[in-house]
Write a protein that holds these residues in place. Structure first.
Motif: not given
Ligand SMILES: [Zn+2]
Lengths: 203, 495
Positions: B4, B28, B32, B35
């Motif tokens: 994040h 990532h 996610c 994000c």
């Molecule tokens: Zn994230």
């Protein structure tokens, strides 16, 4: 761990070697340093668009923008004897411009002037739709920029809108490199957040 | 560790991250959604910035332009004025050069005090040759200093000088007449058919401006700018000050400090060395001088003035060389150039002209030694001597100036190059363009010719005459492909 603390590699390209235009500016500066003020007028003419545009991003399109342009060049005229070619002239000019903008932004803040609906800095082109889009973007950008502190705004505008690398910004504003990086980092987050708020509120 | 981090997302979007970090962020992002959403925000924000960056930006600079011009002008005027007089002479040139620039600039703006013409005559008359009508003790100075006689041709850029007791009457292409008093120096900065700019470096200059329509008619002296609105006036420049007297019409006078002012017919204004002004009325001598000078300018239809030959070798003011029309003047000048007997256009002249030395004065430069050819001052005439020296101070000025300039009327090429080079930084180099061209065209001068060419190019550059500068640099490159200034020349020529 935040990215601000990461020791980022300086992959942002360092300034290119002086262009023909830059060399021409240097020559004009040399003439101004020898009291040839006609060269100063030429210098003004060659750089005023860039300065006006930059000031507009830094302080917004205000009715007194022309006064700030004047102020910038008056200061430049005074500052030119100090310029010894230690940096690119453009960097030097951006330094002077930043100081004018900073003074102005602080003054406005002290006056707690309500920014209201900030007019944009872009202007008419040929394609009406592209113009409308650019105008909308410019309006949003201005409003988002207006939420930032003066110093962050300067770093952000110089980097994102004037294509200056952090090293050059550090040099122009006489600020440590890491401070510039940190300001840029925060400014980007603030800007994204402000834009999110503005576009979210709209749709 | 990469969780994040919004700021990293920006750097990721901007491709600022080293590839290793970029891969981590990318990885990532795949796992996610938060994000991913943030990345969309970042891209939106960056997209808006890109749109702003790419947008046209137009801005009007009227106010800023004017302010900068004012500041520059003031600074130059101040620089010119804060020096002692001897330096002030060249200092005045600095200002004048700038004022010229500023003037050209102003004339584009709507509120500009464009010189209104008192009367507009249509159609525009054909350009006349720029020439000497009548001269005694007149030289053109420069690389090839030479004495000028009656009818001698002149060119824009010439710098003229009269001996202490000399005088000269000139005709400009747009029909105006000039009378230069003794001990004076005048640069014909621009003498086009539609634009006149003169620089009176010292001495007395009387002007009878024609009614021709033109862009401007300005006289610069000691940093002051006199813009012609009306027709007949005189300017006298000396170390004690500057004086402007107007017989007809109106002129606008802009001292380097203080407010511009108008001087109208019958008035005179005198500025002291601190630019304090004092007004008065025209003297009788000035009236006579200006009316004599104006007669043959305005009255193209007037019958020929009878010539009253003065005693001895004197030339009665204006008479022999006074043309009655443009074509008369043309033939007069043409005849003069052929160094013939008096022009046939004056058959009615009661003067037994051919035998008179004053009538054949135009031959003299070819026969006599360069300096002392037409050396006699004109004999006293009804308008002398007072006319030529309304300011008594004019004399000391020229005497003083002679220490600077007069001692060697023959300037060596090196001197010319030196002065021209220096003038680059003073904005006054246009005065040397012609001499530089002469030097540059003379291949036998070797490195001096090269230097002259490059100074000429720099001059155009300094005067913001972009096209001329490029042209001149190209000429340089052609002439000196391996020359000393090739880098500079290429740089500008290719720009
Ligand atoms: Zn994230």
């Amino acid at each position: 761990m935040s990215a601000g603390a990461l020791s980022l590699q300086r992959v942002i390209p360092t300034p290119a070697p002086p262009t023909a235009a830059e060399l021409k500016l240097m020559r004009l500066v040399e003439r101004v340093q020898q009291d040839d003020l006609t060269a100063f007028e030429e210098l003004y003419r060659l750089t005023r668009d860039e300065v006006a545009r930059t000031l507009c991003h830094l302080v917004g399109r205000r009715s007194d923008l022309e006064d700030l342009i004047q102020e910038t060049y008056l200061r430049l005229l005074k500052a030119v004897p100090r310029y010894k070619g230690q940096s690119r002239f453009r960097t030097f000019l951006y330094g002077v411009t930043a100081n004018v903008a900073l003074m102005h932004l602080r003054w406005w803040r002290r006056r707690r002037e309500d920014l209201g609906d900030v007019p944009d800095c872009a202007s008419e082109g040929r394609d009406p739709e592209a113009v409308a889009q650019a105008a909308e973007a410019a309006r949003l950008v201005q409003r988002a920029l207006a939420t930032m502190s003066a110093k962050k705004r300067i770093v952000f505008v110089y980097h994102e809108l004037c294509d200056m690398g952090p090293e050059e910004i550090a040099e122009a504003t006489d600020t440590p490199y890491n401070t510039v990086r940190s300001r840029l980092h925060h400014a980007r987050m603030e800007f994204t957040a402000a834009m999110r708020g503005l576009t979210g509120a709209q749709s | 560790m990469m969780r994040h981090d919004e700021s990293l997302l920006w750097e990721y979007a901007a491709r600022e991250l080293p590839s290793e970090d970029a891969r981590l962020v990318q990885h990532h992002l795949t796992e996610c959604p938060e994000c991913q959403e943030k990345l969309t925000d970042v891209r939106t924000a960056r997209g808006a910035l890109a749109a702003v960056k790419g947008a046209d930006f137009r801005f009007t600079y009227a106010k800023a332009d004017a302010a900068i011009a004012r500041v520059v002008e003031k600074k130059m005027a101040h620089a010119a004025f804060s020096r002692p007089w001897v330096l002030g002479l060249s200092g005045a040139l600095v200002t004048a050069g700038l004022l010229l620039v500023a003037y050209g600039f102003w004339s584009k703006a709507p509120p500009a005090p464009l010189p209104e013409l008192a009367e507009v005559e249509a159609p525009a008359p054909r350009p006349l040759p720029l020439a000497v009508e009548r001269a005694a003790g007149l030289t053109v100075i420069g690389a090839q200093t030479r004495v000028l006689g009656n009818g001698a041709a002149l060119a824009s850029g010439d710098v003229l000088r009269t001996e202490a007791k000399g005088e000269a009457t000139l005709r400009l292409p747009e029909g105006s007449r000039l009378k230069l008093g003794g001990g004076a120096q005048l640069s014909l900065t621009r003498a086009d058919s539609d634009d006149v700019a003169l620089q009176l470096e010292r001495g007395h200059l009387a002007v009878a401006a024609s009614h021709a329509q033109r862009k401007g008619f300005v006289v610069h002296t000691e940093g002051m700018m006199v813009t012609v609105v009306g027709t007949r006036f005189a300017v006298t420049s000396s170390r004690d000050g500057v004086e402007v007297a107007v017989a007809e019409g109106k002129v606008s006078v802009e001292p380097p400090v203080g407010l511009p002012q108008f001087v109208s017919a019958g008035q005179r204004v005198r500025f002291d060395s601190r630019w304090r002004s004092q007004r008065g009325s025209l003297t009788a001598a000035e009236k006579r001088e200006l009316s004599a000078l104006g007669e043959s300018t305005a009255d193209a239809v007037k019958p020929p003035t009878p010539v009253v030959p003065a005693h001895g070798g004197g030339t009665r003011a204006a008479a022999p060389a006074t043309p009655t029309s443009a074509s008369d003047l043309k033939s007069l000048v043409a005849d003069a150039a052929l160094e013939l007997a008096p022009p046939p256009s004056r058959p009615a002249d009661p003067a037994p002209a051919p035998s008179k030395p004053d009538m054949t004065g135009l031959e003299v430069p070819l026969l006599a030694s360069p300096v002392e050819s037409v050396g006699h001052p004109p004999a006293p005439s009804p308008t002398t001597p007072g006319d030529w020296a309304p300011l008594p101070a004019a004399k000391p000025a020229s005497a003083n100036a002679s220490k600077l300039n007069d001692e060697s009327p023959e300037e060596s090429p090196d001197e010319v190059l030196q002065r021209a080079d220096r003038s680059l930084s003073h904005g006054t180099c246009d005065r040397f363009l012609k001499q530089l061209d002469q030097l540059a065209s003379d291949a036998s001068r070797g490195p001096r010719a090269e230097k002259a060419r490059i100074i000429r190019a720099r001059c155009f550059d300094a005067q913001m005459r972009v096209r001329d500068a490029k042209e001149e640099y190209r000429r340089y490159l052609m002439q000196y492909p391996g020359g000393q200034y090739v880098d500079e020349a290429r740089h500008i020529a290719d720009e």
